[in-house]
Design a protein around this motif. Sequence first.
Motif, PDB file in Angstrom:
ATOM      1  N   GLY A   1       0.866  -1.259  -0.004  1.00  0.00           N
ATOM      2  CA  GLY A   1       0.037  -0.105   0.004  1.00  0.00           C
ATOM      3  C   GLY A   1       0.886   1.430   0.108  1.00  0.00           C
ATOM      4  N   ARG A   2      -0.062   2.374   0.146  1.00  0.00           N
ATOM      5  CA  ARG A   2       1.009   3.700  -0.081  1.00  0.00           C
ATOM      6  C   ARG A   2       0.838   4.155   1.422  1.00  0.00           C
ATOM      7  NH1 ARG A   2      -2.994   5.763  -2.929  1.00  0.00           N
ATOM      8  NH2 ARG A   2      -4.067   7.138  -1.492  1.00  0.00           N
ATOM      9  N   VAL A   3       1.743   4.841   1.897  1.00  0.00           N
ATOM     10  CA  VAL A   3       2.061   5.371   3.322  1.00  0.00           C
ATOM     11  C   VAL A   3       1.446   6.863   3.077  1.00  0.00           C
ATOM     12  CG1 VAL A   3       3.534   6.240   5.147  1.00  0.00           C
ATOM     13  CG2 VAL A   3       3.684   3.863   3.849  1.00  0.00           C
ATOM     14  N   GLU A   4       0.592   7.334   3.994  1.00  0.00           N
ATOM     15  CA  GLU A   4       0.267   8.560   4.153  1.00  0.00           C
ATOM     16  C   GLU A   4      -0.048   8.992   5.640  1.00  0.00           C
ATOM     17  OE1 GLU A   4      -3.785   9.536   2.198  1.00  0.00           O
ATOM     18  OE2 GLU A   4      -2.617   9.216   0.055  1.00  0.00           O
ATOM     19  N   GLY A   5       1.270   9.811   5.994  1.00  0.00           N
ATOM     20  CA  GLY A   5       1.446  10.205   7.361  1.00  0.00           C
ATOM     21  C   GLY A   5       1.313   8.642   8.161  1.00  0.00           C
ATOM     22  N   PRO A   6       0.224   8.841   9.218  1.00  0.00           N
ATOM     23  CA  PRO A   6       0.246   7.541  10.228  1.00  0.00           C
ATOM     24  C   PRO A   6      -0.616   6.563   9.615  1.00  0.00           C
ATOM     25  CG  PRO A   6      -1.369   9.425  10.948  1.00  0.00           C
ATOM     26  CD  PRO A   6      -0.364   9.852   9.763  1.00  0.00           C
TER      27      PRO A   6
ATOM     28  N   PRO B   1      -3.697  -6.404  -7.654  1.00  0.00           N
ATOM     29  CA  PRO B   1      -2.389  -7.300  -7.888  1.00  0.00           C
ATOM     30  C   PRO B   1      -1.991  -7.887  -6.577  1.00  0.00           C
ATOM     31  CG  PRO B   1      -2.001  -5.353  -9.152  1.00  0.00           C
ATOM     32  CD  PRO B   1      -3.252  -4.966  -8.166  1.00  0.00           C
ATOM     33  N   ALA B   2      -1.336  -9.112  -6.367  1.00  0.00           N
ATOM     34  CA  ALA B   2      -1.288  -9.825  -5.318  1.00  0.00           C
ATOM     35  C   ALA B   2      -0.144  -9.078  -4.377  1.00  0.00           C
ATOM     36  CB  ALA B   2      -0.793 -11.201  -5.679  1.00  0.00           C
ATOM     37  N   ASP B   3       0.865  -8.524  -4.904  1.00  0.00           N
ATOM     38  CA  ASP B   3       2.075  -7.830  -4.253  1.00  0.00           C
ATOM     39  C   ASP B   3       2.526  -6.680  -5.090  1.00  0.00           C
ATOM     40  OD1 ASP B   3       3.649  -8.754  -6.352  1.00  0.00           O
ATOM     41  OD2 ASP B   3       3.623 -10.854  -5.233  1.00  0.00           O
ATOM     42  N   LEU B   4       3.515  -6.069  -4.331  1.00  0.00           N
ATOM     43  CA  LEU B   4       3.950  -4.974  -5.002  1.00  0.00           C
ATOM     44  C   LEU B   4       4.662  -5.184  -6.235  1.00  0.00           C
ATOM     45  CD1 LEU B   4       4.403  -1.648  -4.746  1.00  0.00           C
ATOM     46  CD2 LEU B   4       6.105  -2.150  -3.350  1.00  0.00           C
ATOM     47  N   LYS B   5       5.427  -6.204  -6.439  1.00  0.00           N
ATOM     48  CA  LYS B   5       6.091  -6.524  -7.585  1.00  0.00           C
ATOM     49  C   LYS B   5       4.920  -6.588  -8.599  1.00  0.00           C
ATOM     50  CE  LYS B   5       7.753 -10.676  -8.752  1.00  0.00           C
ATOM     51  NZ  LYS B   5       8.982 -11.696  -9.015  1.00  0.00           N
TER      52      LYS B   5
ATOM     53  N   ARG C   1       3.189  -4.831  10.208  1.00  0.00           N
ATOM     54  CA  ARG C   1       4.507  -5.248  10.311  1.00  0.00           C
ATOM     55  C   ARG C   1       5.047  -5.268   8.807  1.00  0.00           C
ATOM     56  NH1 ARG C   1       6.448 -10.585   8.949  1.00  0.00           N
ATOM     57  NH2 ARG C   1       8.783 -10.777   9.578  1.00  0.00           N
ATOM     58  N   LEU C   2       6.373  -4.631   8.711  1.00  0.00           N
ATOM     59  CA  LEU C   2       7.031  -4.290   7.502  1.00  0.00           C
ATOM     60  C   LEU C   2       7.463  -5.676   6.632  1.00  0.00           C
ATOM     61  CD1 LEU C   2       8.526  -0.787   8.030  1.00  0.00           C
ATOM     62  CD2 LEU C   2       6.347  -1.262   6.777  1.00  0.00           C
ATOM     63  N   LEU C   3       7.270  -5.751   5.471  1.00  0.00           N
ATOM     64  CA  LEU C   3       7.967  -6.935   4.961  1.00  0.00           C
ATOM     65  C   LEU C   3       8.970  -6.054   3.882  1.00  0.00           C
ATOM     66  CD1 LEU C   3       5.024  -8.949   3.615  1.00  0.00           C
ATOM     67  CD2 LEU C   3       6.416  -9.310   5.554  1.00  0.00           C
ATOM     68  N   PRO C   4       9.936  -7.055   3.455  1.00  0.00           N
ATOM     69  CA  PRO C   4      10.961  -6.293   2.509  1.00  0.00           C
ATOM     70  C   PRO C   4      10.069  -5.591   1.261  1.00  0.00           C
ATOM     71  CG  PRO C   4      11.649  -8.425   2.997  1.00  0.00           C
ATOM     72  CD  PRO C   4      10.394  -8.200   3.735  1.00  0.00           C
ATOM     73  N   ILE C   5      10.834  -4.574   0.971  1.00  0.00           N
ATOM     74  CA  ILE C   5      10.089  -3.792  -0.046  1.00  0.00           C
ATOM     75  C   ILE C   5       9.422  -4.667  -1.272  1.00  0.00           C
ATOM     76  CG2 ILE C   5      10.180  -2.058  -1.873  1.00  0.00           C
ATOM     77  CD1 ILE C   5       9.807  -0.882   0.879  1.00  0.00           C
ATOM     78  N   ILE C   6      10.290  -5.473  -1.954  1.00  0.00           N
ATOM     79  CA  ILE C   6      10.099  -6.506  -2.808  1.00  0.00           C
ATOM     80  C   ILE C   6      10.336  -7.773  -2.100  1.00  0.00           C
ATOM     81  CG2 ILE C   6      10.203  -7.115  -5.096  1.00  0.00           C
ATOM     82  CD1 ILE C   6       8.890  -4.506  -4.973  1.00  0.00           C
ATOM     83  N   PRO C   7       9.289  -8.424  -1.716  1.00  0.00           N
ATOM     84  CA  PRO C   7       9.701  -9.648  -0.988  1.00  0.00           C
ATOM     85  C   PRO C   7      10.147 -10.797  -1.702  1.00  0.00           C
ATOM     86  CG  PRO C   7       7.292  -8.790  -0.194  1.00  0.00           C
ATOM     87  CD  PRO C   7       7.988  -8.111  -1.309  1.00  0.00           C
ATOM     88  N   ASN C   8       9.773 -10.633  -3.134  1.00  0.00           N
ATOM     89  CA  ASN C   8       9.909 -11.701  -3.978  1.00  0.00           C
ATOM     90  C   ASN C   8      10.592 -11.284  -5.367  1.00  0.00           C
ATOM     91  OD1 ASN C   8       7.557 -10.149  -4.701  1.00  0.00           O
ATOM     92  ND2 ASN C   8       6.611 -11.902  -5.440  1.00  0.00           N
TER      93      ASN C   8
END
Length: 276
Positions: free
Chosen positions: A15-20, A32-36, A58-65
């Motif tokens: 997703g997109r971060v907007e402040g908190p 889509p299933a993931d950011l990639k 909980r943060l995952l690696p930016i591109i987990p795959n």
Amino acid sequence: MRLISFEHAGRASWGRVEGPEVVDLGAAHGAPADLKAAIALGADMTGEAPRIARADVRLLPIIPNPSKILCVGHNYESHRVETGRDKTQFPSIFTRFADTLIGAEDPIIRPAVSTDLDFEAELAVVIGKGGRNIPEDKAMDHIAGLSCFNDASVRDWQWHTRQFIPGKNFPGTAPFGPELVTLEEISDMDQVRVESRLNGEVMQSATLDHMLFSIPVIIAYVSTFTPLSPGDVIATGTPGGVGAKRTPPVWMKAGDKIEVSVSGVGTLTSLIRDEA
């Protein structure tokens, strides 16, 4: 724009971060299933979707795959000099495996077989548009965004031979994040500063104009020998000041805190934990 990959209530998303808050774009109908996959499809990342408190994910690696993680060695003059490497005509490239990646809030694992765990602050480039034989003057058009990367290295295993790969691929040694920042957020690429701090003390610090091979040169070179795909990651090298080249050497140990900061991009903070 700032994007993340994350886990919430047992579900992986992006997703997109907007402040908190995080706009959970992965929860939208048909997303889509993931950011990639979102990058590859050119998905709209500006729309609305359910919102989640940033503190609750909980943060995952930016591109987990990623299909490829390509790393550039000795790419700052200060690091080349401290390692005694000769100047070269071409970038030095090695690879990491995707299963070494961890999220921005996960601990770096110091393996039981070594105490020589070192830090390497790096700027990571995530490919947005794939291609082969990408010309330098078009290379920046192929970037989805930038992130922080710590190429934490198990030095004795790295130095077993002239091949780097063993010391660069222990599990839990590649923090990647916290956010993917699109290029419009960066006003002057040359003055982006890459820095590491170990327990609050600055260890490495340099701007991108001290790179021996610029980002466009790296992308052009790499894409000549391998096709790049959306979501591929290029770690662009580390400045001088690594622990291995200090007198005496400085190795990370359990309980240490290592921070990797890239100006305009963010700060990646990791605690060190010994392998169980």
